[in-house]
Scaffold this motif. Sequence first.
Motif, PDB file in Angstrom:
ATOM      1  N   TRP A 282     -79.307  19.416  11.483  1.00 48.02           N
ATOM      2  CA  TRP A 282     -78.559  20.624  11.801  1.00 48.02           C
ATOM      3  C   TRP A 282     -78.769  21.679  10.728  1.00 48.02           C
ATOM      4  CZ3 TRP A 282     -75.342  20.742  16.160  1.00 48.02           C
ATOM      5  CH2 TRP A 282     -75.169  19.513  16.808  1.00 48.02           C
TER       6      TRP A 282
ATOM      7  N   GLU B 245     -76.916  26.534  13.394  1.00 53.14           N
ATOM      8  CA  GLU B 245     -76.915  25.839  14.673  1.00 53.14           C
ATOM      9  C   GLU B 245     -75.556  25.203  14.974  1.00 53.14           C
ATOM     10  OE1 GLU B 245     -81.543  24.301  15.062  1.00 53.14           O
ATOM     11  OE2 GLU B 245     -80.100  23.050  13.972  1.00 53.14           O
TER      12      GLU B 245
ATOM     13  N   SER C 241     -70.733  20.010  15.935  1.00 51.89           N
ATOM     14  CA  SER C 241     -71.053  20.326  17.328  1.00 51.89           C
ATOM     15  C   SER C 241     -71.735  21.679  17.385  1.00 51.89           C
ATOM     16  CB  SER C 241     -69.774  20.350  18.181  1.00 51.89           C
ATOM     17  OG  SER C 241     -70.072  20.667  19.522  1.00 51.89           O
ATOM     18  N   GLY C 242     -72.712  21.792  18.271  1.00 55.79           N
ATOM     19  CA  GLY C 242     -73.426  23.055  18.417  1.00 55.79           C
ATOM     20  C   GLY C 242     -74.625  22.911  19.317  1.00 55.79           C
ATOM     21  N   VAL C 243     -75.714  23.557  18.935  1.00 52.48           N
ATOM     22  CA  VAL C 243     -76.959  23.508  19.709  1.00 52.48           C
ATOM     23  C   VAL C 243     -78.064  23.025  18.786  1.00 52.48           C
ATOM     24  CG1 VAL C 243     -78.661  24.827  21.002  1.00 52.48           C
ATOM     25  CG2 VAL C 243     -76.225  25.342  21.265  1.00 52.48           C
TER      26      VAL C 243
ATOM     27  N   SER D  13     -73.970  17.006  19.546  1.00 49.23           N
ATOM     28  CA  SER D  13     -72.941  16.741  18.543  1.00 49.23           C
ATOM     29  C   SER D  13     -73.291  15.454  17.821  1.00 49.23           C
ATOM     30  CB  SER D  13     -71.552  16.637  19.184  1.00 49.23           C
ATOM     31  OG  SER D  13     -71.494  15.538  20.067  1.00 49.23           O
TER      32      SER D  13
ATOM     33  N   ASP E 108     -71.748  25.061  15.893  1.00 50.31           N
ATOM     34  CA  ASP E 108     -70.678  25.826  16.541  1.00 50.31           C
ATOM     35  C   ASP E 108     -69.339  25.620  15.852  1.00 50.31           C
ATOM     36  OD1 ASP E 108     -72.277  26.948  18.439  1.00 50.31           O
ATOM     37  OD2 ASP E 108     -71.562  25.750  20.111  1.00 50.31           O
TER      38      ASP E 108
ATOM     39  N   THR F 238     -71.682  28.554  21.828  1.00 50.22           N
ATOM     40  CA  THR F 238     -73.085  28.473  22.248  1.00 50.22           C
ATOM     41  C   THR F 238     -73.407  27.106  22.828  1.00 50.22           C
ATOM     42  OG1 THR F 238     -73.744  27.856  19.998  1.00 50.22           O
ATOM     43  CG2 THR F 238     -73.827  30.186  20.569  1.00 50.22           C
ATOM     44  N   GLY F 239     -72.646  26.072  22.407  1.00 46.34           N
ATOM     45  CA  GLY F 239     -72.834  24.732  22.952  1.00 46.34           C
ATOM     46  C   GLY F 239     -71.673  24.378  23.858  1.00 46.34           C
ATOM     47  N   GLU F 240     -70.851  23.429  23.444  1.00 42.25           N
ATOM     48  CA  GLU F 240     -69.690  23.048  24.242  1.00 42.25           C
ATOM     49  C   GLU F 240     -68.561  24.052  24.066  1.00 42.25           C
ATOM     50  OE1 GLU F 240     -66.949  19.909  22.241  1.00 42.25           O
ATOM     51  OE2 GLU F 240     -68.990  19.314  21.719  1.00 42.25           O
TER      52      GLU F 240
ATOM     53  N   ARG G  12     -80.447  22.613  22.962  1.00 42.46           N
ATOM     54  CA  ARG G  12     -79.436  22.185  23.930  1.00 42.46           C
ATOM     55  C   ARG G  12     -78.171  21.724  23.215  1.00 42.46           C
ATOM     56  NH1 ARG G  12     -82.408  16.796  26.357  1.00 42.46           N
ATOM     57  NH2 ARG G  12     -82.825  15.753  24.367  1.00 42.46           N
ATOM     58  N   PRO G  13     -77.017  21.723  23.920  1.00 41.14           N
ATOM     59  CA  PRO G  13     -75.762  21.307  23.290  1.00 41.14           C
ATOM     60  C   PRO G  13     -75.864  19.883  22.752  1.00 41.14           C
ATOM     61  CG  PRO G  13     -75.326  22.411  25.371  1.00 41.14           C
ATOM     62  CD  PRO G  13     -76.811  22.213  25.296  1.00 41.14           C
TER      63      PRO G  13
END
Length: 287
Positions: free
Chosen positions: A75, A79, A97-99, A106, A81, A251-253, A103-104
């Motif tokens: 990470w 990147e 958690s993020g991208v 964690s 979130d 940007t992700g979840e 793609r999403p």
Amino acid sequence: MPSLTDAWARQVTSREEFPEPFWPFIDFDRPLPYLIYSPPDAWGNRKVNARLTVLSEQGVTVLENTPDGVRSSEWLFDEIDYVEQGAVHLYSWLRLSGVAGGRPASVQVEYNAVVAPLFTRVVQAVRRSWTGTGNASLAQEQAKLAGLAAVDYKFWNYARDSLLPGERMLGQVYQPEIDVPWLLFFQRRVVPAYVSVLTDKELICISDDGSDGNTGRYGIVHRYVPLTKIKDWQLIPAIGEQTGIWRLQLTGEGIALCFSAPVQDFLLELADLLEEARGKKASLSEH
């Protein structure tokens, strides 16, 4: 005979201090980054593999030693979130958690609460990557939370300690736990108590633990979200005894915060503050 502390996560400073499977992922010809080795462990029926958490100047990498080999989760700071740190009794965790890879995604590392300061250093480094430096007085910003002390002393303490030096507090909302009748004479908690603190750099959400349907008061979860990662949001109003929902799209979840009718106006004010930089006016969404 192994001691209890052998199962605890620990900082490692040399090649010999952690298992050989992780060696290919570390450049021993250069000064070592900040490394935390988490031995295999078990929490009830849940077993976790050995992990190595690597904090560098660019980001965080979590290496997991699985039966199929070492799995790497890398990470960069931009990147991420949000970063979450939680504890329920001695069971604690760090979650990113993020991208990742477009793609999403964690990743989570579990550890004993006794060694929480090791992982708090990682959390603070991630947060510093998006808050930078500021000139706001920490004592003055903490003083803005004084009203919360009379409402919930525990959350006041946590909220006060969560502010970073230099960031400016814009507002806060406290949501007491939400109970519903259960069976004949009992109440069941459906939403744990929480406080949301908005600063000029991040949204800080601190709540009682509510994982797996457990809304007890014996755990605490800190979640830190940089404002730059909040892409959109929707606030569904609370009607009567029906709870409302504040959904934040990252940007992700996404993240969803439930709230009761008495808290709705305060939460809308907080959403207004969040929107000021975007030049929009917050409003309630239709069902």
